[in-house]
Design a protein around this motif. Structure first.
Motif, PDB file in Angstrom:
ATOM      1  N   LYS A   1       1.029   5.648  -0.145  1.00  0.00           N
ATOM      2  CA  LYS A   1       0.269   6.881   0.093  1.00  0.00           C
ATOM      3  C   LYS A   1       0.469   7.816  -1.097  1.00  0.00           C
ATOM      4  O   LYS A   1       1.250   8.772  -1.042  1.00  0.00           O
ATOM      5  CB  LYS A   1       0.711   7.552   1.398  1.00  0.00           C
ATOM      6  N   CYS A   2      -0.216   7.482  -2.187  1.00  0.00           N
ATOM      7  CA  CYS A   2      -0.200   8.301  -3.397  1.00  0.00           C
ATOM      8  C   CYS A   2      -1.322   7.811  -4.305  1.00  0.00           C
ATOM      9  O   CYS A   2      -1.967   6.802  -4.018  1.00  0.00           O
ATOM     10  CB  CYS A   2       1.148   8.240  -4.102  1.00  0.00           C
TER      11      CYS A   2
ATOM     12  N   VAL B   1       0.861  -1.175   0.000  1.00  0.00           N
ATOM     13  CA  VAL B   1       0.000   0.000   0.000  1.00  0.00           C
ATOM     14  C   VAL B   1       0.900   1.228   0.000  1.00  0.00           C
ATOM     15  O   VAL B   1       1.873   1.294   0.764  1.00  0.00           O
ATOM     16  CB  VAL B   1      -0.930   0.009   1.235  1.00  0.00           C
TER      17      VAL B   1
ATOM     18  N   GLN C   1      -7.160   2.218  -6.274  1.00  0.00           N
ATOM     19  CA  GLN C   1      -7.169   3.478  -5.516  1.00  0.00           C
ATOM     20  C   GLN C   1      -8.200   3.339  -4.403  1.00  0.00           C
ATOM     21  O   GLN C   1      -9.320   2.888  -4.635  1.00  0.00           O
ATOM     22  CB  GLN C   1      -7.554   4.644  -6.429  1.00  0.00           C
TER      23      GLN C   1
ATOM     24  N   GLU D   1      -6.799   8.167  -0.411  1.00  0.00           N
ATOM     25  CA  GLU D   1      -5.460   8.692  -0.719  1.00  0.00           C
ATOM     26  C   GLU D   1      -4.427   7.589  -0.893  1.00  0.00           C
ATOM     27  O   GLU D   1      -3.254   7.864  -1.122  1.00  0.00           O
ATOM     28  CB  GLU D   1      -5.010   9.638   0.393  1.00  0.00           C
ATOM     29  N   LEU D   2      -4.859   6.346  -0.775  1.00  0.00           N
ATOM     30  CA  LEU D   2      -3.941   5.214  -0.833  1.00  0.00           C
ATOM     31  C   LEU D   2      -4.108   4.420  -2.130  1.00  0.00           C
ATOM     32  O   LEU D   2      -5.196   4.356  -2.693  1.00  0.00           O
ATOM     33  CB  LEU D   2      -4.164   4.276   0.345  1.00  0.00           C
ATOM     34  N   THR D   3      -3.014   3.811  -2.552  1.00  0.00           N
ATOM     35  CA  THR D   3      -3.046   2.891  -3.687  1.00  0.00           C
ATOM     36  C   THR D   3      -2.553   1.535  -3.200  1.00  0.00           C
ATOM     37  O   THR D   3      -1.510   1.445  -2.557  1.00  0.00           O
ATOM     38  CB  THR D   3      -2.160   3.383  -4.843  1.00  0.00           C
ATOM     39  N   THR D   4      -3.310   0.506  -3.529  1.00  0.00           N
ATOM     40  CA  THR D   4      -2.936  -0.861  -3.193  1.00  0.00           C
ATOM     41  C   THR D   4      -2.513  -1.571  -4.470  1.00  0.00           C
ATOM     42  O   THR D   4      -3.171  -1.437  -5.505  1.00  0.00           O
ATOM     43  CB  THR D   4      -4.127  -1.616  -2.565  1.00  0.00           C
TER      44      THR D   4
END
Length: 136
Positions: free
Chosen positions: A11-12, A9, A86, A89-92
C-alpha cells in the motif's frame, strides 16, 4: 534449472518501492547482506553475512516498471526479472528468478533455496516500507 516467482502487493506508490529496491547504496533493510559494492553503472556485488559473494550485471532498466539482471556466484548462475506496477494506491511486484546450479549435487536444492531467499527479501521489503510509512 529452477524457476521461481514471488509476488507481493504494497500500500504505497510504485516510486517508493522502486527507489528502495534499486538503491544499491542503502541496503541496511536487507537482513541477509553485509555489504553491496557498486562496481559500475551496470555491475554490482552483494556480500551475504555468510560470506557468499554474488556478481550482478544489470541487463534492463525501465524506471518504475522493470529491472533485470544476470547473477552468478560460485554455486549458481541465473537471471532475475522484477516487474513493478502501480494500481491505484497499491503497488504490485513480481520477481522471477531463473537459476541453474553449478554443482550437480546442488540441483535438487536450488528451487527451495530460491523460494526461501525470495520470501526473506519480500519480508525485508515489507519491513522497510512500513518503516517509511511510520516516519511520514
Amino acid at each position: 534449472m529452477a524457476i521461481s516467482t514471488a509476488k507481493a502487493v504494497f500500500k504505497c506508490d510504485v516510486k517508493t518501492v522502486w527507489d528502495i529496491v534499486t538503491d544499491l547504496k542503502n541496503y541496511d533493510w536487507r537482513s541477509d547482506l553485509s555489504k553491496i559494492e557498486v562496481v559500475s553503472e551496470k555491475r554490482f556485488t552483494e556480500h551475504t553475512k555468510d560470506g557468499f559473494v554474488t556478481v550482478f550485471t544489470v541487463t534492463l532498466t525501465e524506471q518504475y516498471k522493470r529491472w533485470e539482471f544476470d547473477m552468478e556466484n560460485e554455486n549458481i548462475k541465473g537471471h532475475w526479472a522484477g516487474v513493478f506496477a502501480q494500481n491505484g494506491e497499491l503497488t504490485t511486484i513480481e520477481f522471477t528468478e531463473n537459476v541453474t546450479a553449478k554443482r550437480l549435487f546442488m540441483k535438487p536444492f536450488v528451487k527451495g533455496y530460491i523460494k526461501k531467499q525470495q520470501a526473506l527479501y519480500i519480508n525485508d521489503l515489507k519491513k522497510a516500507l512500513s518503516s517509511i510509512a511510520e516516519n511520514v
